[in-house]
Design a protein around this motif. Sequence first.
Motif, PDB file in Angstrom:
ATOM      1  N   ARG A 107      -4.374  51.494  59.505  1.00 30.80           N
ATOM      2  CA  ARG A 107      -4.941  52.796  59.154  1.00 30.80           C
ATOM      3  C   ARG A 107      -5.572  52.784  57.759  1.00 30.80           C
ATOM      4  O   ARG A 107      -6.631  53.379  57.548  1.00 30.80           O
ATOM      5  CB  ARG A 107      -3.865  53.891  59.244  1.00 30.80           C
ATOM      6  CG  ARG A 107      -3.573  54.327  60.674  1.00 30.80           C
ATOM      7  CD  ARG A 107      -2.509  55.404  60.724  1.00 30.80           C
ATOM      8  NE  ARG A 107      -2.870  56.596  59.982  1.00 30.80           N
ATOM      9  CZ  ARG A 107      -3.670  57.550  60.414  1.00 30.80           C
ATOM     10  NH1 ARG A 107      -4.207  57.462  61.623  1.00 30.80           N
ATOM     11  NH2 ARG A 107      -3.941  58.608  59.682  1.00 30.80           N
ATOM     12  N   GLU A 108      -4.917  52.124  56.800  1.00 30.62           N
ATOM     13  CA  GLU A 108      -5.504  52.108  55.459  1.00 30.62           C
ATOM     14  C   GLU A 108      -6.808  51.307  55.426  1.00 30.62           C
ATOM     15  O   GLU A 108      -7.744  51.661  54.713  1.00 30.62           O
ATOM     16  CB  GLU A 108      -4.517  51.568  54.416  1.00 30.62           C
ATOM     17  CG  GLU A 108      -4.092  50.131  54.607  1.00 30.62           C
ATOM     18  CD  GLU A 108      -3.158  49.638  53.509  1.00 30.62           C
ATOM     19  OE1 GLU A 108      -3.625  49.309  52.416  1.00 30.62           O
ATOM     20  OE2 GLU A 108      -1.936  49.578  53.776  1.00 30.62           O
ATOM     21  N   ALA A 109      -6.889  50.228  56.234  1.00 34.18           N
ATOM     22  CA  ALA A 109      -8.114  49.429  56.273  1.00 34.18           C
ATOM     23  C   ALA A 109      -9.219  50.142  57.037  1.00 34.18           C
ATOM     24  O   ALA A 109     -10.410  49.928  56.768  1.00 34.18           O
ATOM     25  CB  ALA A 109      -7.822  48.072  56.911  1.00 34.18           C
ATOM     26  N   ALA A 110      -8.852  51.012  57.990  1.00 34.22           N
ATOM     27  CA  ALA A 110      -9.841  51.679  58.838  1.00 34.22           C
ATOM     28  C   ALA A 110     -10.655  52.726  58.110  1.00 34.22           C
ATOM     29  O   ALA A 110     -11.621  53.269  58.664  1.00 34.22           O
ATOM     30  CB  ALA A 110      -9.139  52.309  60.043  1.00 34.22           C
ATOM     31  N   ILE A 111     -10.312  53.008  56.857  1.00 37.63           N
ATOM     32  CA  ILE A 111     -11.114  53.928  56.046  1.00 37.63           C
ATOM     33  C   ILE A 111     -12.521  53.371  55.838  1.00 37.63           C
ATOM     34  O   ILE A 111     -13.487  54.110  55.682  1.00 37.63           O
ATOM     35  CB  ILE A 111     -10.425  54.169  54.679  1.00 37.63           C
ATOM     36  CG1 ILE A 111      -9.144  54.976  54.889  1.00 37.63           C
ATOM     37  CG2 ILE A 111     -11.335  54.878  53.706  1.00 37.63           C
ATOM     38  CD1 ILE A 111      -8.292  55.071  53.671  1.00 37.63           C
ATOM     39  N   VAL A 112     -12.639  52.045  55.857  1.00 41.71           N
ATOM     40  CA  VAL A 112     -13.924  51.384  55.596  1.00 41.71           C
ATOM     41  C   VAL A 112     -14.829  51.511  56.818  1.00 41.71           C
ATOM     42  O   VAL A 112     -14.422  51.202  57.941  1.00 41.71           O
ATOM     43  CB  VAL A 112     -13.702  49.894  55.241  1.00 41.71           C
ATOM     44  CG1 VAL A 112     -15.017  49.189  54.973  1.00 41.71           C
ATOM     45  CG2 VAL A 112     -12.785  49.782  54.025  1.00 41.71           C
ATOM     46  N   ASP A 113     -16.062  51.975  56.584  1.00 41.20           N
ATOM     47  CA  ASP A 113     -17.029  52.148  57.676  1.00 41.20           C
ATOM     48  C   ASP A 113     -17.666  50.815  58.047  1.00 41.20           C
ATOM     49  O   ASP A 113     -17.645  49.854  57.270  1.00 41.20           O
ATOM     50  CB  ASP A 113     -18.122  53.129  57.252  1.00 41.20           C
ATOM     51  CG  ASP A 113     -17.569  54.524  56.997  1.00 41.20           C
ATOM     52  OD1 ASP A 113     -16.584  54.887  57.661  1.00 41.20           O
ATOM     53  OD2 ASP A 113     -18.119  55.247  56.136  1.00 41.20           O
ATOM     54  N   ASP A 114     -18.277  50.774  59.233  1.00 40.37           N
ATOM     55  CA  ASP A 114     -19.053  49.611  59.701  1.00 40.37           C
ATOM     56  C   ASP A 114     -18.218  48.328  59.747  1.00 40.37           C
ATOM     57  O   ASP A 114     -18.713  47.244  59.424  1.00 40.37           O
ATOM     58  CB  ASP A 114     -20.298  49.393  58.826  1.00 40.37           C
ATOM     59  CG  ASP A 114     -21.183  50.618  58.789  1.00 40.37           C
ATOM     60  OD1 ASP A 114     -21.328  51.258  59.842  1.00 40.37           O
ATOM     61  OD2 ASP A 114     -21.720  50.940  57.711  1.00 40.37           O
ATOM     62  N   LEU A 115     -16.956  48.457  60.097  1.00 35.91           N
ATOM     63  CA  LEU A 115     -16.081  47.292  60.230  1.00 35.91           C
ATOM     64  C   LEU A 115     -15.065  47.578  61.333  1.00 35.91           C
ATOM     65  O   LEU A 115     -14.398  48.620  61.303  1.00 35.91           O
ATOM     66  CB  LEU A 115     -15.362  47.015  58.891  1.00 35.91           C
ATOM     67  CG  LEU A 115     -14.440  45.800  58.862  1.00 35.91           C
ATOM     68  CD1 LEU A 115     -15.254  44.502  58.824  1.00 35.91           C
ATOM     69  CD2 LEU A 115     -13.499  45.857  57.647  1.00 35.91           C
ATOM     70  N   PRO A 172     -10.137  48.950  68.336  1.00 41.95           N
ATOM     71  CA  PRO A 172     -10.326  49.193  66.893  1.00 41.95           C
ATOM     72  C   PRO A 172      -9.689  50.512  66.480  1.00 41.95           C
ATOM     73  O   PRO A 172      -9.710  51.494  67.232  1.00 41.95           O
ATOM     74  CB  PRO A 172     -11.853  49.253  66.733  1.00 41.95           C
ATOM     75  CG  PRO A 172     -12.416  48.639  67.972  1.00 41.95           C
ATOM     76  CD  PRO A 172     -11.415  48.890  69.055  1.00 41.95           C
ATOM     77  N   VAL A 173      -9.097  50.523  65.300  1.00 40.52           N
ATOM     78  CA  VAL A 173      -8.521  51.754  64.748  1.00 40.52           C
ATOM     79  C   VAL A 173      -9.653  52.513  64.062  1.00 40.52           C
ATOM     80  O   VAL A 173     -10.365  51.969  63.215  1.00 40.52           O
ATOM     81  CB  VAL A 173      -7.402  51.437  63.738  1.00 40.52           C
ATOM     82  CG1 VAL A 173      -6.857  52.719  63.128  1.00 40.52           C
ATOM     83  CG2 VAL A 173      -6.291  50.662  64.426  1.00 40.52           C
ATOM     84  N   ILE A 174      -9.829  53.763  64.431  1.00 41.44           N
ATOM     85  CA  ILE A 174     -10.922  54.570  63.872  1.00 41.44           C
ATOM     86  C   ILE A 174     -10.324  55.745  63.107  1.00 41.44           C
ATOM     87  O   ILE A 174      -9.506  56.509  63.633  1.00 41.44           O
ATOM     88  CB  ILE A 174     -11.865  55.075  64.981  1.00 41.44           C
ATOM     89  CG1 ILE A 174     -12.523  53.876  65.683  1.00 41.44           C
ATOM     90  CG2 ILE A 174     -12.936  55.998  64.401  1.00 41.44           C
ATOM     91  CD1 ILE A 174     -13.292  54.228  66.929  1.00 41.44           C
ATOM     92  N   ILE A 175     -10.733  55.865  61.860  1.00 38.84           N
ATOM     93  CA  ILE A 175     -10.266  56.954  60.996  1.00 38.84           C
ATOM     94  C   ILE A 175     -11.495  57.730  60.502  1.00 38.84           C
ATOM     95  O   ILE A 175     -12.444  57.133  59.997  1.00 38.84           O
ATOM     96  CB  ILE A 175      -9.491  56.425  59.779  1.00 38.84           C
ATOM     97  CG1 ILE A 175      -8.209  55.714  60.216  1.00 38.84           C
ATOM     98  CG2 ILE A 175      -9.161  57.545  58.786  1.00 38.84           C
ATOM     99  CD1 ILE A 175      -7.129  56.630  60.727  1.00 38.84           C
ATOM    100  N   ASN A 176     -11.459  59.040  60.665  1.00 34.16           N
ATOM    101  CA  ASN A 176     -12.491  59.875  60.045  1.00 34.16           C
ATOM    102  C   ASN A 176     -12.062  60.131  58.603  1.00 34.16           C
ATOM    103  O   ASN A 176     -11.155  60.916  58.347  1.00 34.16           O
ATOM    104  CB  ASN A 176     -12.657  61.193  60.806  1.00 34.16           C
ATOM    105  CG  ASN A 176     -13.834  62.018  60.280  1.00 34.16           C
ATOM    106  OD1 ASN A 176     -13.997  62.169  59.068  1.00 34.16           O
ATOM    107  ND2 ASN A 176     -14.638  62.526  61.195  1.00 34.16           N
ATOM    108  N   THR A 177     -12.693  59.430  57.677  1.00 32.64           N
ATOM    109  CA  THR A 177     -12.241  59.456  56.280  1.00 32.64           C
ATOM    110  C   THR A 177     -12.225  60.860  55.710  1.00 32.64           C
ATOM    111  O   THR A 177     -11.269  61.253  55.032  1.00 32.64           O
ATOM    112  CB  THR A 177     -13.152  58.556  55.416  1.00 32.64           C
ATOM    113  OG1 THR A 177     -13.207  57.260  56.005  1.00 32.64           O
ATOM    114  CG2 THR A 177     -12.614  58.440  54.007  1.00 32.64           C
ATOM    115  N   ARG A 178     -13.255  61.630  55.991  1.00 32.95           N
ATOM    116  CA  ARG A 178     -13.333  62.980  55.416  1.00 32.95           C
ATOM    117  C   ARG A 178     -12.269  63.899  56.005  1.00 32.95           C
ATOM    118  O   ARG A 178     -11.652  64.683  55.278  1.00 32.95           O
ATOM    119  CB  ARG A 178     -14.735  63.568  55.612  1.00 32.95           C
ATOM    120  CG  ARG A 178     -15.794  62.800  54.813  1.00 32.95           C
ATOM    121  CD  ARG A 178     -17.122  63.530  54.745  1.00 32.95           C
ATOM    122  NE  ARG A 178     -18.017  62.811  53.850  1.00 32.95           N
ATOM    123  CZ  ARG A 178     -18.060  62.955  52.541  1.00 32.95           C
ATOM    124  NH1 ARG A 178     -17.231  63.796  51.957  1.00 32.95           N
ATOM    125  NH2 ARG A 178     -18.906  62.268  51.798  1.00 32.95           N
TER     126      ARG A 178
END
Length: 513
Positions: free
Chosen positions: A144-152, A175-181
């Motif tokens: 989850r912490e790494a999924a903050i990064v987009d395009d990866l 893939p783990v997807i996180i909406n950062t905002r």
Amino acid sequence: MLVKTYGSTLIGIDAITITVEVDVGRGAKFYLVGLPDNAVKESQQRIYAALANNGYRWPGGRGITVNMAPADIKKEGSAYDLTIAIGALAASDQISSDQVGNYLVMGELSLDGTLQPMKGALPIAIEAQKHGFKGFILPKQNAREAAIVDDLDVLGAENIQEVIDFFNGDKDIEPVIINTRDEFFSSLSQYEFDFSDVKGQENIKRALEIAASGGHNVILIGPPGAGKTMLAKRLPSILPPLNLFEALETTKIHSVSGKLAKDTALISVRPFRSPHHTISDAGLVGGGTFPQPGEISLAHNGVLFLDELPEFKRTVLEVMRQPMEDRVVTISRAKLTVEFPASFMLVASMNPCPCGYYNHPEKDCSCAPGIVQRYLNKISGPLLDRIDIHVEVVPVPFRELSNEYKSENSEDIRKRVIDARIIQDERYKESKGIYCNAQMSSKQLRQICRIDETGQTLLKNAMEKLNLSARAYDRILKVARTIADLDKSENILTEHLAEAIQYRSLDRENWGG
């Protein structure tokens, strides 16, 4: 056969890509080169057992050379287990090597093949995205912490079997997807402590509101049980909310230290750190053979609370002076120099004397003559000089404790703090590295904190009658400027100066005498 897999190492709060070259050829020896530390050298035994317990084998009977490049950078930790294991399997044709080079792969292996959590997943993910990797395979706990990064593509795996199946094309890892905002805004104001819980102490709340508005360091002096710690814990709840850049920077520091809570993607509330007074120099400012962030960096963009300040070793407090000014700490070693950010608000608390009851309204102090001043002298002048607000905390009387009225909550106080910070943002928009009144230089002080003749007279009389020391002059003007900002006043008025003068208790030369 030669196969290249990719990992990463941390230097400060940034990551550097490491190429792990695994060559399986002739001979019967295993060589691991490229400045690995003991944890990396021991990986062969962990990998051997993990592969055997999952039906695979370490390529024995043949010479194996593992090179970790660049070879002049020290590699530390156990997170290279998975990187080396996948390289060895691909080089010995036990798994398909077609996609191995497109992913950055890291994780510590248990003997049964389970992946253990790692440090620094966020900065490593940023590095992977910057270098164009298709994805990052890592332990599921850190996904989850790494999924903050987009395009990866961030692929969280529970064990090595899942990774092997993925590279063989037998099974996909979602893939783990996180909406950062959304992650950022969902918990922006979720603080455990609130000022509405505090009975009485209105003058202390006011002092902390001023401190939060101007970014001023503050020290609370009072007897045991007066509420110093309770008040300090509530300070982050009235500070302006983190912006997204500050949240990412704070998360990176906690990620590198391995301090992120399980399944936490992004730190969106200001940190509050309260180290014990037995802490070492390196524990406070950072350090070690492989430099790690200290408490002042973990408190970056938040609050560092030092309870019982005189009990800290003097050397520990003195190493904090320079980072308080520069808002960054530089740790130098023979082969590398690392910088950690350290922009924090210092809140300290102390008893007024060893027995704790000097100046108490009801109890008598039992300390011998001169002991109070000697106790205060444990805190050096230069450190005290960096603390703008000194507040005396007195115990809350029973009638206020038993009162049912509701105190003002943190949200209402925070609105006023944010309004004052907006004024300061406009004032310092041309000044690089200055964001609030506490950070203004002496030159700016003369331009921004001008006072009229009445104010000059008040300040002169106060310094003479209260025996205020010379260091108090600039601090009073800075605090008065913040009080004026809270009042939305363009000029510093006499009442603003009068209130600021109250917040210099320890500068009175007869205090503790």
